[in-house]
Scaffold this active site. Structure first.
Site, PDB file in Angstrom:
ATOM      1  N   HIS A 306      59.163  61.107  54.429  1.00  0.00           N
ATOM      2  CA  HIS A 306      59.815  62.321  53.934  1.00  0.00           C
ATOM      3  C   HIS A 306      61.279  62.281  54.320  1.00  0.00           C
ATOM      4  O   HIS A 306      61.642  61.792  55.395  1.00  0.00           O
ATOM      5  CB  HIS A 306      59.140  63.565  54.524  1.00  0.00           C
ATOM      6  CG  HIS A 306      59.505  64.840  53.826  1.00  0.00           C
ATOM      7  ND1 HIS A 306      60.646  65.539  54.112  1.00  0.00           N
ATOM      8  CD2 HIS A 306      58.867  65.530  52.838  1.00  0.00           C
ATOM      9  CE1 HIS A 306      60.707  66.616  53.347  1.00  0.00           C
ATOM     10  NE2 HIS A 306      59.644  66.638  52.566  1.00  0.00           N
ATOM     11  N   ASP A 363      52.997  65.519  49.187  1.00  0.00           N
ATOM     12  CA  ASP A 363      52.934  65.161  47.766  1.00  0.00           C
ATOM     13  C   ASP A 363      51.779  64.197  47.496  1.00  0.00           C
ATOM     14  O   ASP A 363      51.152  64.248  46.434  1.00  0.00           O
ATOM     15  CB  ASP A 363      54.253  64.523  47.324  1.00  0.00           C
ATOM     16  CG  ASP A 363      55.424  65.481  47.436  1.00  0.00           C
ATOM     17  OD1 ASP A 363      55.287  66.617  46.970  1.00  0.00           O
ATOM     18  OD2 ASP A 363      56.456  65.090  47.994  1.00  0.00           O
TER      19      ASP A 363
END
Length: 428
Positions: A306, A363
């Site tokens: 991330h 995600d």
């Protein structure tokens, strides 16, 4: 110890105030820098620039911390409903029982959309992207509620605009999904709660009764909570920037949806599923080969690591459990999900990924859940927007209440200097 930072430039030396937030984050106030020195700061992507002061969300990427209004994301995801989190983001406190009942009643009473908005959906091509439809519908709401255009609305009028938007958002998202399938649109049912109503309008059918699986409702509730806000990300800062011009709420969140659409932001979970499809179709499901190529920098793997979290994404820890529950309860057999589970194990155990902290992120797991529930891949970003809407609205509301000035970044010009005009006959 001085609360100022000193900047020396040429023969000038100035003091810049330093202030500290409630979580001990310190910032240098450069608001008077240009006036005192003629200098501006350069920070591509604003990665080191605080564009506002906000009391909504705290994020510490190094420690893997995410909190809404001081409450940990772990507590909220396990103990709160999405509507409670909505109220918290908007008003700063969790609702009392009476406040919760009134808030949910107000949402329920405004879930219907104008019939003419439904006619707009009728003219969209069947294959048009869901996010394009969402942006159109959000901005069109201002046409049906022209009173929302007044930048100086009274608080009760602004609150009604907010309620309408949050109430109609699941209806609009479900309409987009039905449009993609060519199925008749279902009207909301007042007997259902917010999340169940969305699932009913999305997966229900006019020919039979709909019964929501509690495991699915719980997973959807958690997904929406986990996506509800994430500090000054690309879409939230876009909402604040557009709103700073006193654009109406519907226009502001439509701009946020446009920012979210990009694959480097909200489109990331769609990229995860497209990556899994690529592994299935072009690698015959050979995960090892794909991982080796990623290690050799020959390809990218989506859904790992991330930009902000330098540790495990705290949202991913929560949604991994929900993902496992959904797959077990629905007993889904899909080659894509098998590939995803194999990739997950590699990322959690392979030293290459562990040392670089390339853990599966939110995600990765959200894409798997949406796939298992039966959402088409292009709908994934719309679902992200459904969860993020209360965060966008809260950011817009805070910006307006703080009476923040219009956003107007500076630039470092790198083009041509002044030059004479060349007549057309002399141009070569």
């Amino acid at each position: 110890m001085s609360n100022n930072a000193k900047l020396t430039y040429g023969d000038k030396s100035i003091e810049l105030p330093v202030f500290t937030g409630t979580e001990n984050e310190s910032a240098v106030d450069i608001s008077k820098l240009r006036g005192q020195t003629g200098l501006v700061t350069y920070d591509e992507g604003y990665k080191n620039t605080g564009a506002c002061q906000s009391a909504i969300t705290f994020l510490d990427g190094e420690k893997g911390i995410l909190r809404y209004r001081g409450y940990s994301i772990e507590d909220l995801a396990s103990k709160a409903t999405f509507t409670e989190v909505m109220f918290l983001l908007l008003h700063g406190e969790l609702p009392t029982a009476d406040q919760k009942a009134k808030f949910e009643h107000d949402l329920t009473m405004h879930t219907l959309v104008h019939e003419n908005l439904m006619k707009i959906f009728e003219v969209f091509p069947t294959r048009s992207h869901p996010m394009g439809q969402l942006m159109t519908a959000l901005s069109a709401l201002s046409s049906f509620y022209p009173e929302s255009l007044n930048p100086n609305n009274k608080p009760e009028e602004s609150n009604m605009t907010i309620i309408r938007l949050l109430a109609k958002m699941p209806t609009i998202c479900a309409m987009i999904n039905k449009k993609g399938k060519g199925h008749p649109i279902l009207y909301p049912q007042n007997k259902y709660d917010y999340v169940t109503n969305f699932l009913y309008m999305t997966f229900g059918n006019v020919t039979e009764e709909y019964h929501a699986d509690p495991v699915v409702v719980d997973a959807m509730n958690k997904l929406l909570i986990l996506h509800a806000d994430h500090e000054q990300n690309c879409s939230a800062s876009t909402v604040r920037m557009v709103g700073s011009s006193h654009a109406n709420l519907y226009a502001s969140v439509s701009a946020g949806a446009a920012a979210l659409w990009g694959p480097r932001h909200g489109g990331a979970n769609q990229e995860v599923l497209e990556m899994l499809e690529d592994i299935r179709d072009n690698y015959n499901g050979d995960v090892k080969k794909v991982v080796d190529e990623a290690k050799d920098k020959k390809r990218l793997l989506f859904g790992f690591g991330h930009r902000v979290y330098k540790n495990f994404d705290p949202r991913a820890k929560i949604i991994k459990v929900a993902c496992d529950n959904v797959l077990e309860k629905l007993n889904v057999h899909d080659p894509l999900l098998d590939i995803a589970k194999e990739l997950e194990q590699v990322a959690l155990n392979d030293p290459y990924f562990v040392e670089r902290k390339l853990y599966p992120n939110v995600d990765f797991y959200s894409g798997i859940i949406y796939k298992a529930l039966g959402f088409p891949t292009p709908m994934f970003t719309v679902l992200f927007a459904l969860g993020r809407m209360p965060g966008w609205v809260s950011q817009w509301k805070e910006m307006r209440e703080r009476k923040e000035d219009i956003g107007r970044p500076r630039q470092i010009y790198t083009g041509q200097v002044l030059r004479p005009f060349v007549s057309l006959s002399d141009r070569k």
